[in-house]
Motif scaffolding. Structure first.
Motif, short mmCIF file in Angstrom:
data_model
loop_
_atom_site.label_atom_id
_atom_site.label_comp_id
_atom_site.label_asym_id
_atom_site.label_seq_id
_atom_site.Cartn_x
_atom_site.Cartn_y
_atom_site.Cartn_z
N GLY A 137 -4.03 5.07 -3.62
CA GLY A 137 -4.43 4.19 -2.80
C GLY A 137 -5.90 3.60 -2.97
O GLY A 137 -5.55 2.24 -2.60
N ILE A 138 -6.76 4.31 -3.15
CA ILE A 138 -7.81 3.38 -3.91
C ILE A 138 -7.48 2.06 -4.43
O ILE A 138 -7.88 0.66 -4.01
CB ILE A 138 -8.72 4.17 -3.85
CG1 ILE A 138 -9.39 5.53 -2.62
CG2 ILE A 138 -10.15 3.57 -4.48
CD1 ILE A 138 -10.26 6.45 -3.48
N GLN A 139 -6.74 2.30 -5.75
CA GLN A 139 -6.86 1.17 -6.83
C GLN A 139 -6.12 0.31 -5.95
O GLN A 139 -6.61 -1.47 -5.82
CB GLN A 139 -5.84 1.80 -7.42
CG GLN A 139 -6.43 1.12 -9.09
CD GLN A 139 -6.06 1.51 -10.08
OE1 GLN A 139 -5.82 2.71 -10.76
NE2 GLN A 139 -5.18 0.54 -10.51
N ALA A 140 -5.59 -0.11 -4.94
CA ALA A 140 -4.40 -0.72 -4.83
C ALA A 140 -5.04 -1.68 -3.30
O ALA A 140 -5.04 -2.85 -3.53
CB ALA A 140 -3.50 0.09 -3.59
N VAL A 141 -6.07 -0.74 -3.12
CA VAL A 141 -7.31 -1.18 -1.69
C VAL A 141 -8.19 -2.14 -1.95
O VAL A 141 -7.59 -3.75 -1.94
CB VAL A 141 -7.75 0.00 -1.01
CG1 VAL A 141 -9.26 -1.39 -0.10
CG2 VAL A 141 -6.84 0.44 0.20
N LEU A 142 -8.30 -1.57 -3.49
CA LEU A 142 -9.60 -2.48 -4.22
C LEU A 142 -8.84 -3.89 -4.80
O LEU A 142 -9.46 -5.09 -4.52
CB LEU A 142 -10.56 -1.76 -5.47
CG LEU A 142 -10.51 -0.46 -5.00
CD1 LEU A 142 -11.84 -0.17 -5.87
CD2 LEU A 142 -12.20 -0.93 -4.10
N ASN A 143 -7.79 -3.56 -5.18
CA ASN A 143 -7.27 -4.83 -5.83
C ASN A 143 -6.69 -6.09 -4.97
O ASN A 143 -6.69 -7.38 -4.97
CB ASN A 143 -5.79 -4.31 -6.81
CG ASN A 143 -5.37 -5.35 -7.36
OD1 ASN A 143 -4.42 -5.50 -6.32
ND2 ASN A 143 -4.91 -5.85 -8.33
N ILE A 144 -5.91 -5.24 -3.74
CA ILE A 144 -5.98 -6.31 -2.69
C ILE A 144 -7.44 -7.39 -2.16
O ILE A 144 -7.02 -8.33 -2.03
CB ILE A 144 -4.87 -5.74 -2.18
CG1 ILE A 144 -3.40 -5.23 -1.93
CG2 ILE A 144 -5.14 -6.02 -0.54
CD1 ILE A 144 -2.63 -4.56 -1.62
N ALA A 145 -8.21 -6.55 -2.21
CA ALA A 145 -9.50 -6.62 -1.62
C ALA A 145 -9.61 -8.08 -2.60
O ALA A 145 -10.42 -8.59 -2.14
CB ALA A 145 -10.55 -5.76 -1.26
N VAL A 146 -9.72 -7.78 -4.28
CA VAL A 146 -10.85 -8.58 -4.78
C VAL A 146 -9.71 -9.79 -4.40
O VAL A 146 -10.29 -11.20 -4.64
CB VAL A 146 -10.28 -8.15 -6.50
CG1 VAL A 146 -10.40 -8.86 -7.05
CG2 VAL A 146 -10.79 -7.14 -6.45
N VAL A 147 -8.24 -9.68 -4.78
CA VAL A 147 -6.98 -10.96 -4.27
C VAL A 147 -8.05 -11.53 -3.56
O VAL A 147 -7.55 -13.04 -3.77
CB VAL A 147 -6.10 -10.38 -5.00
CG1 VAL A 147 -4.48 -11.34 -4.48
CG2 VAL A 147 -5.37 -9.92 -6.74
#
Length: 364
Positions: A311-321
């Motif tokens: 979950g955290i990894q998905a949030v961070l990736n989407i936030a970066v993109v």
């Protein structure tokens, strides 16, 4: 053999299938240009996905309690791999990979699991004492500091952010008192001072500048972010259609990796992006339901840690993109290209399913 949690399994398989479809769509142009075959990335990823699903189902049949016997060995092995990575030549200025010739992998993927396993074990044996500094803080800060220290010198800032986030969630769920988080904040500030002392602040400043003004250097440092934002913006509400991305034609660098979500937005629009986000939300919710039904604290904390990691990894990736946070180079679980990472994710989902099986046994 009791049944596993079918809902969680279906969500995982939906994420995996969605990810493979988008990986092929995002990668075929770059794969054709780079390797002469549009199927280069999808063929390799599909093989790892198939092996990962088989491994996930197999692991789900094994009692997760056997992991308790190997907690410290797995963590020590992960630390050893983080040290070994410095013996290999850097890739794009960072030493994050161990290349064995026939395949390469990031030790951080193994260390994430090792840290979750260690924290789950420590919380399970010290649960009644988690409100104290000796048992609720000290045993966790030392291994976390060791891992983050080694990753700092790779450097792997996104990995550090992910490790700390997972640790904070697990410690909070495990029962650490609020006032001790002040101590963790002090350590974080000390870490920033260390970065300034050793000159890493220039790297941080460059990332912050690119984040605050992504169009400051569109042909240089911010090129990838600009192309990502153009892809997201051109997708609109319904998208250009599956396979119809324009940015993947050698505009957005390596669209099959960290910025694959940009292609999702461009081809499937706001609707497709929300579908991905909703799937990850359902994944986390179901994982926490499994944790709440676990037969013991070790199983509950394993389910929490492994679920929140994704979950955290998905949030961070989407936030970066979307340029909501500085570019940290973190992949989107089940979507981004990376065979060993995908297998590790699926194997870990097998452990969560194993927890759900043991829960079913307790109900019988």
């Amino acid at each position: 053999m009791p049944h596993m949690d079918a809902t969680f399994l279906i969500i995982v398989l939906m994420l995996l299938t969605f990810g493979l479809i988008m990986l092929f769509s995002a990668s075929y142009a770059y794969a054709l240009y780079q390797y002469g075959s549009s199927f280069h990335y999808i063929q390799r990823q599909a093989l790892f996905a198939a092996a990962g699903v088989v491994g996930m189902l197999f692991i789900s049949c094994i009692d997760y309690h056997v992991l308790q016997k190997f907690v410290f060995w797995i963590f020590a092995g992960g630390i050893g791999l983080l040290i070994l990575v410095f013996a290999f030549p850097p890739v794009k200025g960072a030493r994050r990979w161990i290349n064995l010739g026939f395949f390469s992998f990031q030790p951080s993927e193994i260390v994430k699991f090792a840290l979750i396993l260690l924290f789950a074990y420590l919380i399970s044996i010290n649960y009644e004492k988690m409100g104290t500094f000796r048992y609720g803080i000290l045993p966790f800060v030392i291994p976390l500091g060791l891992v983050c220290g080694l990753m700092f010198f790779e450097p792997h800032i996104s990995g550090i952010a992910l490790m700390i986030s997972i640790a904070l969630v697990m410690m909070f769920v495990g029962g650490v008192k609020y006032r001790y988080y002040i101590g963790i904040l002090v350590l974080a500030v000390a870490g920033v001072l260390l970065i300034i002392t050793f000159g890493g602040i220039e790297y941080v400043e460059a990332r912050l500048k690119s984040w605050l003004d992504p169009f400051s250097d569109p042909q240089g440092d911010t090129f990838q972010t600009v192309q990502s934002l153009l892809a997201i913006g051109s997708g609109g509400f319904t998208g250009l259609g599956l396979g119809n991305s324009r940015q993947k034609y050698l505009y957005l660098p390596e669209p099959q990796n960290d910025f694959i979500f940009s292609i999702v937005c461009e081809e499937l629009g706001f609707i497709g992006a929300m579908a991905v986000i909703i799937l990850f939300i359902l994944f986390v919710v179901r994982g926490f339901i499994i944790a709440s039904r676990a037969p013991d604290k070790f199983g509950a904390m394993l389910a929490v840690g492994l679920t929140i990691q994704i979950g955290i990894q998905a949030v961070l990736n989407i936030a970066v993109v979307t340029n909501a946070v500085p570019n940290t180079g973190i992949s989107l679980p089940f979507f981004s290209y990376g065979g060993t990472a995908l297998m590790m994710q699926l194997f870990q989902m097998g452990i969560v399913l194993s927890v759900s099986r043991r829960s079913a046994i307790m109900k019988q």
